[in-house]
Design a protein around this motif. Structure first.
Motif, PDB file in Angstrom:
ATOM      1  N   LEU A 133       1.095  -1.448  -0.039  1.00 24.75           N
ATOM      2  CA  LEU A 133      -0.056  -0.036   0.431  1.00 24.75           C
ATOM      3  C   LEU A 133       1.009   1.306   0.108  1.00 24.75           C
ATOM      4  O   LEU A 133       1.075   1.071   1.162  1.00 24.75           O
ATOM      5  N   PRO A 134       0.551   2.094  -0.997  1.00 25.27           N
ATOM      6  CA  PRO A 134       2.017   2.881  -0.734  1.00 25.27           C
ATOM      7  C   PRO A 134       1.689   3.550  -0.475  1.00 25.27           C
ATOM      8  O   PRO A 134       0.346   4.908  -0.582  1.00 25.27           O
ATOM      9  N   LEU A 135       2.928   4.448   0.746  1.00 23.83           N
ATOM     10  CA  LEU A 135       2.349   5.880   0.917  1.00 23.83           C
ATOM     11  C   LEU A 135       2.311   7.053   0.558  1.00 23.83           C
ATOM     12  O   LEU A 135       1.473   8.060   1.097  1.00 23.83           O
ATOM     13  N   PHE A 136       3.165   7.169  -1.183  1.00 23.00           N
ATOM     14  CA  PHE A 136       2.119   8.184  -1.909  1.00 23.00           C
ATOM     15  C   PHE A 136       1.687   8.612  -2.043  1.00 23.00           C
ATOM     16  O   PHE A 136       0.856  10.008  -1.728  1.00 23.00           O
ATOM     17  N   LEU A 137       0.409   7.832  -1.059  1.00 19.72           N
ATOM     18  CA  LEU A 137      -0.955   8.170  -1.666  1.00 19.72           C
ATOM     19  C   LEU A 137      -1.352   9.102  -0.699  1.00 19.72           C
ATOM     20  O   LEU A 137      -2.463   9.630  -0.712  1.00 19.72           O
ATOM     21  N   GLY A 138      -0.625   9.721   0.064  1.00 18.72           N
ATOM     22  CA  GLY A 138      -1.240  10.229   1.535  1.00 18.72           C
ATOM     23  C   GLY A 138      -0.542  12.032   0.769  1.00 18.72           C
ATOM     24  O   GLY A 138      -1.387  12.701   1.433  1.00 18.72           O
TER      25      GLY A 138
END
Length: 663
Positions: free
Chosen positions: A348-353
């Motif tokens: 689950l990619p952190l950059f989605l934040g």
């Protein structure tokens, strides 16, 4: 060299002059080429400028001797030069033929052997590909066709090419090639034209190194973190850059250029050529009209590509839209076929934040792995709908869940989550639909799923309409605070280890339509207060007993409360596999909408009330494995005459004209 081969119009006109160490080309071409490694030196080197001026004078004398008109002479000023160094081996990536083939060629990139410089950019037409090297003195060891490099040219500087001959090539003849030896003998046959998949439809492939650098600068200004990915030739970001560069982006604003590059990066990172539907993608059409893309004021606001056979990873470049993207949906609906499923197999990619304006995120069944990063839930203050169910998420719920201050729908079921349901979940007062079901599994590490009790703080979620905690490892008593969820319509707690008495407080849930507490360890009577759940359509309390050598240690027990007859909206009731005693109540006959009545495997006694025939919608009635005395009681004929009845079961000793029997 001449040829009668039918080829497309050239994009580049020029040739290599080894005497002066330059590639000579017409600045009126559809693009410019430049060598950034030498550009500044070229502009200040007086010796070089003197040489180039001498070359112009030689050209002019040649034109005068041949009676050229004024237009031909004026074209002298259109010729410019790209300077090369001797004793340097240049490399070029070539597709569309080789330097030694009698066909037009295409140089998509040329750089110093050290890789520090991207310089020669040109294009032609042909078929084939390869990596070649060339230099002014023939010192390279490899050419485009793999043969030894030809000897350096010996052309005299006093015989410069005529502008109407070489390096200007007729559009009906193959183009000259900036190779190690422009005069090398070419004996191979021409090859066919480059496929349209290689050369863009508008036949423009290269638009100059200045344009190359401009596009690169615009992209890296918007997405500085993409610099390393852009340098990798096989990366989605680089392929997207090549597409942008080759599609003539000169007429686009910087914002649209970046927007199209991000979409193209996403396309390549998810194998867009294999999508089920990809209409509009990577065409010259408005990107806001591409399939699954929606824009507000020309900016991408929605990207919706559910069950479209996306395979790969999410390109981090989507974070360029951090202030614009509010709907991001790549999930798979339940039951999506394997041929249609999206497979985004990645943590689950952190950059989605970074997408702080998201209101809707759907990655259902997409293949997400890893834990849920603590930072994610802290980054979505506007998020209203979150679908991460049916993935392979592990770990526990982060306490930062309380930061989802706008959340209304949160589906995290069908994963491998575990631990306790954090009490901070009680702060999500906007929540309407919470699904944490089916996180239970049995593996070598032991049983997993949400454990311990339901936190009492969950009773603060007064806007909650759906609560599904089924198929976990929750234990303890069902909390009375659930009776405070006045908006609740569905309560699913089956497949856990709840025990003890059912709380009568659930009777306050007048909006409740479905209550499922089956497959637990309850030891409880049915509270009379449940007759107040006037909206209830489905009641499931089945399979709550444990038969330990004939001794029932728990289960739903006692008699059937007559108050169940007040549930006028009830359609399905399942109290099977319990420890109910006493006689069958007549009040079930007041449930005119009832379709299924399942009371099998209890200790209930007859008679079977004929009032059940008033339930005119009844389709199934199961009364077997009880204590109904067949010598005294049978199935009333009025029940068997119900027009909707499909299936009825009683014990073998009980007479019944409409029952399915296995006796």
């Amino acid at each position: 060299a001449g040829s009668s081969a039918a080829v497309m119009d050239p994009v580049f006109v020029g040739g290599l002059d080894t005497e002066y160490g330059v590639i000579e080309y017409d600045k009126q071409s559809q693009f410019n080429i430049a060598d950034t490694h030498h550009k500044e030196r070229d502009q200040t080197d007086s010796r070089l400028q003197a040489r180039l001026q001498q070359r112009q004078r030689q050209r002019r004398r040649h034109l005068d001797r041949n009676g050229a008109n004024q237009g031909d002479k004026s074209s002298l000023n259109q010729w410019v030069y790209l300077c090369l160094e001797r004793d340097v081996c240049y490399t070029a990536e070539v597709s569309g033929g080789t330097f030694l083939e009698e066909a037009r060629w295409e140089i998509t990139k040329a750089e110093l052997g050290s890789g520090e410089n991207v310089g020669l950019v040109a294009a032609g037409v042909g078929e084939g590909s390869g990596i070649c090297s060339f230099s002014l003195n023939g010192g390279c060891v490899k050419t485009c066709d793999g043969t030894a490099q030809a000897s350096p040219p010996t052309r005299s500087p006093n015989t410069p090419p005529h502008p109407s001959q070489s390096p200007i090539i007729s559009t009906n003849a193959p183009i000259g090639t900036p190779t190690e030896s422009p005069s090398a003998r070419r004996t191979r046959k021409p090859v066919t034209a480059m496929p349209s998949a290689v050369l863009p439809q508008d036949k423009k492939f290269a638009f100059g190194f200045e344009e190359y650098k401009r596009i690169q600068s615009v992209i890296l200004s918007a997405s500085p973190s993409s610099e390393a990915a852009l340098a990798e030739e096989d990366s989605p970001q680089h392929r997207a850059f090549e597409w942008i560069y080759g599609s003539n982006a000169g007429g686009l604003s910087d914002r649209r250029l970046v927007q199209r590059w991000v979409l193209a990066s996403f396309y390549y990172s998810t194998e867009g050529d294999g999508w089920i539907v990809k209409s509009g993608w990577l065409t010259s059409g408005d990107e806001c009209q591409w399939y699954g893309v929606s824009c507000l004021s020309g900016k991408v606001g929605k990207l919706e590509l559910e069950q479209n056979r996306l395979v790969g990873e999410i390109a981090p470049e989507i974070t360029v839209w951090k202030n614009d993207l509010y709907v991001f949906s790549l999930g798979n609906d339940y039951g999506t076929s394997e041929k249609e499923r999206n497979r985004i197999i990645m943590p689950l990619p952190l950059f989605l934040g970074d997408l702080s304006y998201l209101t809707y995120l759907n990655l259902e069944g997409a293949g997400m792995t890893s834990t849920i990063p603590e930072e994610l839930f802290s980054s979505w203050p506007r998020l209203q709908s979150l679908y991460l169910n049916d993935n392979d998420l592990t770990g526990t719920l982060p306490q930062s869940i309380q930061r989802l201050s706008s959340i209304e729908v949160m589906w995290l079921g069908g994963n491998n989550l575990g631990g306790s349901i954090v009490s901070e979940i009680g702060l999500l007062t906007t929540l309407k639909d919470l699904s944490l079901e089916s996180n239970y599994r049995d593996d070598t590490a032991g049983k997993r799923g949400f454990i311990t009790t339901i936190p009492p703080q969950i009773g603060q979620l007064t806007n909650l309409e759906v609560l599904s905690l089924a198929d976990n490892a929750l234990s303890g008593q069902v909390p009375v605070q659930l009776g405070d969820l006045i908006s609740l319509r569905r309560l699913q707690l089956s497949g856990n280890f709840f025990e003890g008495q059912l709380p009568g407080a659930l009777g306050r849930l007048e909006m409740l339509e479905e209550l499922d507490l089956s497959f637990n360890w309850l030891s409880s009577t049915i509270p009379a207060e449940y007759g107040n759940m006037i909206s209830l359509a489905s009641l499931s309390l089945n399979s709550n007993y444990n038969d330990n050598d004939g001794y029932f240690t728990w289960g739903i027990k006692g008699t059937l409360p007559s108050e169940l007859g007040e549930l006028k909206n009830l359609q399905h009731i399942n109290l099977s596999d319990n420890y109910l005693t006493g006689t069958l109540i007549t009040e079930f006959g007041q449930l005119y909408l009832l379709q299924t009545l399942n009371l099998k495997n209890n200790f209930l006694q007859g008679p079977i009330p004929k009032e059940y025939s008033n339930s005119v919608s009844l389709k199934e009635i199961f009364l077997q494995e009880n204590n109904i005395d067949g010598n005294s009681f049978g199935m009333p004929a009025e029940i068997c005459e119900l027009s909707e009845l499909d299936l009825a079961r009683v014990d073998c000793g009980v007479s019944c004209s409409c029952c399915l029997t296995t006796c």
